[in-house]
Scaffold this active site. Structure first.
Site, short mmCIF file in Angstrom:
data_model
loop_
_atom_site.label_atom_id
_atom_site.label_comp_id
_atom_site.label_asym_id
_atom_site.label_seq_id
_atom_site.Cartn_x
_atom_site.Cartn_y
_atom_site.Cartn_z
N ASP A 19 -7.35 -8.47 -4.41
CA ASP A 19 -7.08 -6.95 -4.15
C ASP A 19 -7.68 -6.12 -5.43
O ASP A 19 -6.96 -6.18 -6.53
CB ASP A 19 -5.93 -6.67 -3.75
CG ASP A 19 -5.34 -5.21 -3.58
OD1 ASP A 19 -6.56 -4.44 -3.14
OD2 ASP A 19 -4.24 -4.64 -3.74
N HIS A 64 -6.32 -7.21 0.04
CA HIS A 64 -5.42 -5.87 -0.05
C HIS A 64 -4.28 -6.26 1.35
O HIS A 64 -3.23 -5.89 1.07
CB HIS A 64 -6.08 -4.70 0.14
CG HIS A 64 -5.24 -3.32 -0.08
ND1 HIS A 64 -4.74 -3.05 -1.10
CD2 HIS A 64 -5.02 -2.28 0.83
CE1 HIS A 64 -3.99 -2.01 -0.99
NE2 HIS A 64 -4.08 -1.57 0.05
N ASP A 75 0.89 -1.39 0.06
CA ASP A 75 -0.05 0.02 -0.03
C ASP A 75 0.90 1.25 0.02
O ASP A 75 1.92 1.24 -0.75
CB ASP A 75 -1.05 -0.09 1.19
CG ASP A 75 -2.07 0.93 1.18
OD1 ASP A 75 -3.14 0.94 0.45
OD2 ASP A 75 -1.87 2.16 1.93
#
Length: 304
Positions: A250, A280, A123
């Site tokens: 994701d 994710h 991320d």
């Protein structure tokens, strides 16, 4: 710069979390200092693995990985980004910029004098970490990129990101634990979800969490676009090992792994994977697989 500091008692008795808190300070960019928390486990002389979290999590995300990596003979460093976890939280959304985050994280790595680092980034950990690799490639012996990317705003953002940006700005109560659960395939226990809420006793502590989605470059003239383009030019010459491990479930970063594999020379020949049943927050879903992949990656011979 005004900032908030989460009381220590918010972090007591969190499930699976018994690591000693450590702190250093970084320049806030306005003449003051911010305290940054980090985990540092394992022998000082061991190979270093740097674990970088994203939004809206903190180093707690790596609780299932830190111990096994240390047991494998590695030194594990896992900082909390400014605005998250036990790190200080500037009070205004305007206090957070992409460049400041890069500077703050770069200061942490420099102060800890980390070299020959294997970076695992997910991320926003990748949006920041890949900039550091591009700007200080001599520090990094290899990179594992997991559900992340380095946007420049030159390509349209996908619907999943646009929906996330809209949600992050309009929701009255920003529910960190619920967000991590939505991005995970594994059901989290109530205490685990609460651990993700622990850094944020009130909405006033969440300026950084709300700012992050809007700092993703979404147009070519974004303030961070040119710096990210420069980073891509440098990454196009990065020949040290570069591995992608993405979750099949994701929707946010889907396809970014192929872009990195195509554009970064060090990705050639690596055992890239899309992991089934991983969302994710794949650290929550498949931590054992990630540990095994990291161990093999660190042990693999490198052409330098």
């Amino acid at each position: 710069m005004q900032y908030l500091r989460t009381p220590d008692e918010r972090f007591e008795d969190l499930p699976g979390w018994n690591f000693e808190p450590r702190y250093l300070h970084v320049d806030d960019g306005e003449g003051g200092r911010l305290r940054v928390h980090f985990v540092d486990e394992g022998r000082r002389e061991a190979p270093v693995v740097l674990l970088l979290h994203g939004e809206p999590s903190w180093s707690y995300l790596y609780r299932h990985m830190i111990g096994p990596l240390v047991d494998a003979g590695l030194r594990v460093v896992a900082p909390d980004l400014v605005g998250f976890g036990r790190s200080d939280k500037p009070a205004r959304r305007e206090d957070y910029t992409y460049q400041r985050h890069v500077n703050w994280l770069g200061s942490v790595v420099a102060q800890l004098e980390l070299v020959d680092v294997t970076m695992f980034c997910q991320d926003w950990g990748g949006l920041l970490g890949l900039r550091l690799v591009a700007e200080t490639p001599q520090r990094f012996s290899g990179v594992v990129a997991a559900n992340t990317f380095l946007p420049t705003g030159d390509e349209p953002t996908g619907p999943a990101l646009e929906q996330w940006r809209e949600y992050s700005q309009r929701v009255d109560v920003f529910p960190a634990g619920e967000i991590v659960q939505r991005g995970s395939q594994r059901p989290l226990g109530e205490a685990e979800r609460a651990a993700y809420d622990a850094p944020f006793p009130e909405e006033t502590f969440k300026a950084g969490a709300r700012a992050f989605p809007m700092l993703v470059p979404a147009r070519p003239d974004d303030p961070a676009s040119e710096a990210n383009r420069t980073a891509w030019r440098r990454l196009s010459d990065y020949r040290r090992p570069f591995l992608t491990l993405f979750g099949e479930e994701d929707p946010i970063t889907r396809g970014a792994d192929l872009v990195m594999q195509d554009r970064i020379p060090g990705a050639e020949g690596q055992p890239h994977r899309r992991i089934p049943a991983a969302g994710h927050f794949l650290q929550e879903d498949v931590p054992g697989e990630l540990v095994d992949a990291l161990r093999e990656f660190v042990d693999a011979p490198s052409d330098g």
